[in-house]
Write an enzyme that holds these catalytic residues in place. Structure first.
Site, PDB file in Angstrom:
ATOM      1  N   SER A  52      -3.675   3.691  -8.187  1.00 23.55           N
ATOM      2  CA  SER A  52      -4.422   2.463  -8.439  1.00 23.55           C
ATOM      3  C   SER A  52      -5.893   2.827  -8.448  1.00 23.55           C
ATOM      4  O   SER A  52      -6.272   3.916  -8.036  1.00 23.55           O
ATOM      5  CB  SER A  52      -4.128   1.423  -7.351  1.00 23.55           C
ATOM      6  N   TYR A  58      -8.548   2.989  -0.273  1.00 22.42           N
ATOM      7  CA  TYR A  58      -7.287   3.006  -1.013  1.00 22.42           C
ATOM      8  C   TYR A  58      -7.485   3.704  -2.353  1.00 22.42           C
ATOM      9  O   TYR A  58      -6.721   4.602  -2.731  1.00 22.42           O
ATOM     10  CB  TYR A  58      -6.808   1.579  -1.206  1.00 22.42           C
TER      11      TYR A  58
END
Length: 258
Positions: A169, A181
């Site tokens: 992602s 992340y």
């Protein structure tokens, strides 16, 4: 020829759908999972918390009812001994592992701005050693060590066929609002694409899949109003293709789903 797969984070969402899709192709699947209680966040649907606190028995049962073979093992991927344990278990139950799906994530939403909520109402946290470690230990380090374990055993037995797929992602431009992340996934991108080059002479393909917004329990109404939302099964079908003999010429890619 039958194949054996390890799918991490397979008790819910994309991992569970991928385990089912692979089993439907005749692949024997070891499901890795870890139950945990996410921090409270009133913006997230109750299903988000329920799914992450659940085991993988229901997934194994669904696969068995469809005629497939699967086994679930709860393991903490932050433990550096986890890759060897997963491979040992899969080999004991099903035979040599030739398919690896790095799906598990230690996702925590953090930011340099430390806003209390994002524009979807979700709770954000400041970047700290804890938010860094939670994500890099699973998304980057565990992913790398699983690939390393896969490669070591593949080469030791003289393997000539293998598939590695990771989930990603964000991207090289960063991931504002989910900075650790995005950075951890960028590391997994790099590890996987390096594996594609190094393991190609040994019959192994390695690719990343970037799914976009997928309803794995976290999607609230604000997200639905802004983005088209995929189902986990739609993403799993792409992963299953990349893990199949038909994808022999597909390697070294980040496959973006739109």
């Amino acid at each position: 020829m039958s194949h054996t797969a390890i799918v991490t984070g397979a008790n819910q969402g994309i991992g569970a759908a991928t385990a089912k899709a692979l089993a439907a192709q005749g692949v024997r699947v070891l499901l890795s999972f870890l139950r945990y209680a996410p921090p409270p966040d009133p913006s997230l649907p109750p299903e988000y918390f329920t799914s992450r606190e659940s085991g993988a028995d229901a997934v194994v049962e669904a696969i068995a009812e469809s005629g497939g073979q699967a086994h679930a093992l709860e393991v903490d991927l932050t433990d550096v001994g986890a890759p060897a344990l997963l491979f040992d278990t899969a080999e004991r139950l099903f035979g040599p592992v030739d398919v690896l799906v790095n799906n598990a994530s230690g996702w925590v939403q953090d930011t340099f701005l430390a806003d209390r909520t994002d524009h979807f109402g979700r709770v954000q946290r400041a970047v700290t050693p804890q938010t860094f470690d939670a994500q890099f230990a699973v998304d980057a380090r565990a992913g790398a060590l699983l690939i390393a374990e896969f490669a070591r055993r593949h080469l030791a037995r003289g393997g000539n066929w293998g598939r590695i797929v990771g989930l990603t992602s964000g991207g090289p431009g960063g991931f504002p609002g989910e900075v650790s992340y995005g950075a951890a996934k960028a590391a997994l991108d790099n590890y996987t694409l390096s594996a594609a080059a190094e393991l190609a002479p040994h019959g192994v393909t390695a690719n990343m899949v970037k799914p976009g917004v997928t309803d794995t329990g976290w999607v609230n109404d604000a997200v639905r109003e802004r983005f088209p939302v995929a189902r986990p099964e739609e993403v799993a079908s792409v992963i299953a293709f990349l893990c199949s003999p038909a994808a022999a010429r597909v390697t070294g890619n980040v496959v973006v789903l739109r």
